[in-house]
Design an enzyme around this catalytic site. Structure first.
Site, mmCIF file in Angstrom:
data_model
loop_
_atom_site.group_PDB
_atom_site.id
_atom_site.type_symbol
_atom_site.label_atom_id
_atom_site.label_comp_id
_atom_site.label_asym_id
_atom_site.label_seq_id
_atom_site.Cartn_x
_atom_site.Cartn_y
_atom_site.Cartn_z
ATOM 1 C CG LEU A 17 -102.531 20.748 31.991
ATOM 2 C CD1 LEU A 17 -101.451 19.696 32.169
ATOM 3 C CD2 LEU A 17 -103.647 20.223 31.117
ATOM 4 C CD GLU A 30 -105.909 22.771 36.479
ATOM 5 O OE1 GLU A 30 -105.681 23.145 35.326
ATOM 6 O OE2 GLU A 30 -105.325 21.807 37.009
ATOM 7 C CE LYS A 33 -104.265 17.059 28.305
ATOM 8 N NZ LYS A 33 -105.303 17.591 29.183
ATOM 9 C CE1 TYR A 89 -104.985 13.677 30.810
ATOM 10 C CE2 TYR A 89 -106.306 14.085 28.867
ATOM 11 C CZ TYR A 89 -106.014 14.338 30.184
ATOM 12 O OH TYR A 89 -106.748 15.256 30.883
#
Ligand code: PDD
Length: 281
Positions: free
Chosen positions: A204, A180, A148, A34
């Site tokens: 990411l 993250e 992603k 996505y």
């Protein structure tokens, strides 16, 4: 909620009417990817970079790209144009498609393509002025965080941990190294240098990663990509998170500890101003 126009597999229809078959591999396996693209004043921000990441994600899991970049932009534009808000967050998703349930890739399958848009709700001025609290947790996700992927269970659990702790975000560590947030990148400022974890398979690469790097170059702020320990995070002068929907947010509390002097710092203020200038440029 506004019954927005969405795009699904060649058709524009209202969100409430859009349907996919239950054997879609996105539903059965989380087999898809996505993107989330912020839109300001009806213009996509950093569209090229978002498209490039979309194509990298598709490549990484072997889904043939269903559209040229031009067609993608036309489809997104149509969904955007139909929405009443000037500032939006475009969500698009591609799954491997619909097939009998078997783990390996089906031979002949058409990817499912879905595009929707929602109003972009940014953190309020008060939240930005106060800064936010976060909690730490061990990163227990898979080892392809650079993709992603719509398989977001690890991220969902991390976000839920933050929600149950009454804070904005979970900041994750793998074996003592900063990775993250559940849906954001994390930035540490020490002695005037801004640092982020390396762009590898453990995080990411947010579109704001490259953007912050550019903004730092423009404003003469030293920028480093390197491995960062938990101790360094707690000892930071400033801590920040970034994402399409949060822009940049100052973190002033982590677990039970105050970060820096407990207020948003000067590097944050400078980068936030630079971010606003870039999005209106
Ligand atoms: N998430 N890391 C993770 C795990 C993310 O999910 C996101 C964004 C980021 C920041 O990437 P960017 O700067 O491109 O938004 C980092 C989006 C907003 C989401 O899932 O809604």
């Amino acid at each position: 909620m506004h019954d927005a126009l969405v795009y699904l597999n060649g058709e524009f229809q209202s969100l409430s009417e859009a349907r996919i078959p239950v054997l879609d591999r996105g539903f059965i396996f989380g087999d898809g990817i996505y993107e989330v693209i912020p839109v300001y004043g009806r213009n996509m921000f950093r569209a090229k970079q978002h498209m490039a990441r979309l194509f990298r994600s598709l490549d990484a899991i072997g889904i043939p790209n269903p559209h040229s970049e031009e067609t993608w932009m036309t489809l997104i534009q149509k969904v955007m144009d139909a929405h009443p808000s000037d500032d939006q967050m475009v969500y698009l998703q591609v799954t491997r498609g619909v097939a009998k349930r078997a783990h390996a890739f089906p031979k002949e399958v058409t990817p499912t393509v879905f595009i929707m848009t929602n109003p972009l709700v940014l953190p309020s001025a008060q939240v930005r002025a106060d800064g936010v609290a976060c909690v730490t947790m061990e990163d227990r996700r898979w080892l392809h965080c650079e993709i992603k992927s719509i398989s977001l269970l690890g991220n969902v659990l991390a976000a839920q941990h933050a929600a149950e702790s009454g804070v904005t975000e979970s900041i994750q560590f793998r074996d003592g190294w900063l990775t993250e947030g559940s849906s954001s990148n994390v930035w540490v400022v020490k002695n005037g240098v801004i640092m982020g974890p390396p762009k590898d398979h453990l995080i990411l690469e947010g579109i704001r990663y490259g953007l912050l790097q550019e903004l730092c170059e423009q404003h003469g702020i030293p920028f480093e990509s390197r491995k960062i320990t938990k101790e360094e995070v707690f000892a930071a002068d400033e801590l920040m998170i970034s994402s399409a929907t949060k822009e940049i947010l100052p973190v002033v509390r982590l677990d039970a500890q105050t970060i820096g002097n407990g207020a948003p710092g000067p590097i944050y203020q400078q980068l936030y101003a630079a971010y606003q200038a870039a999005k209106h440029a």
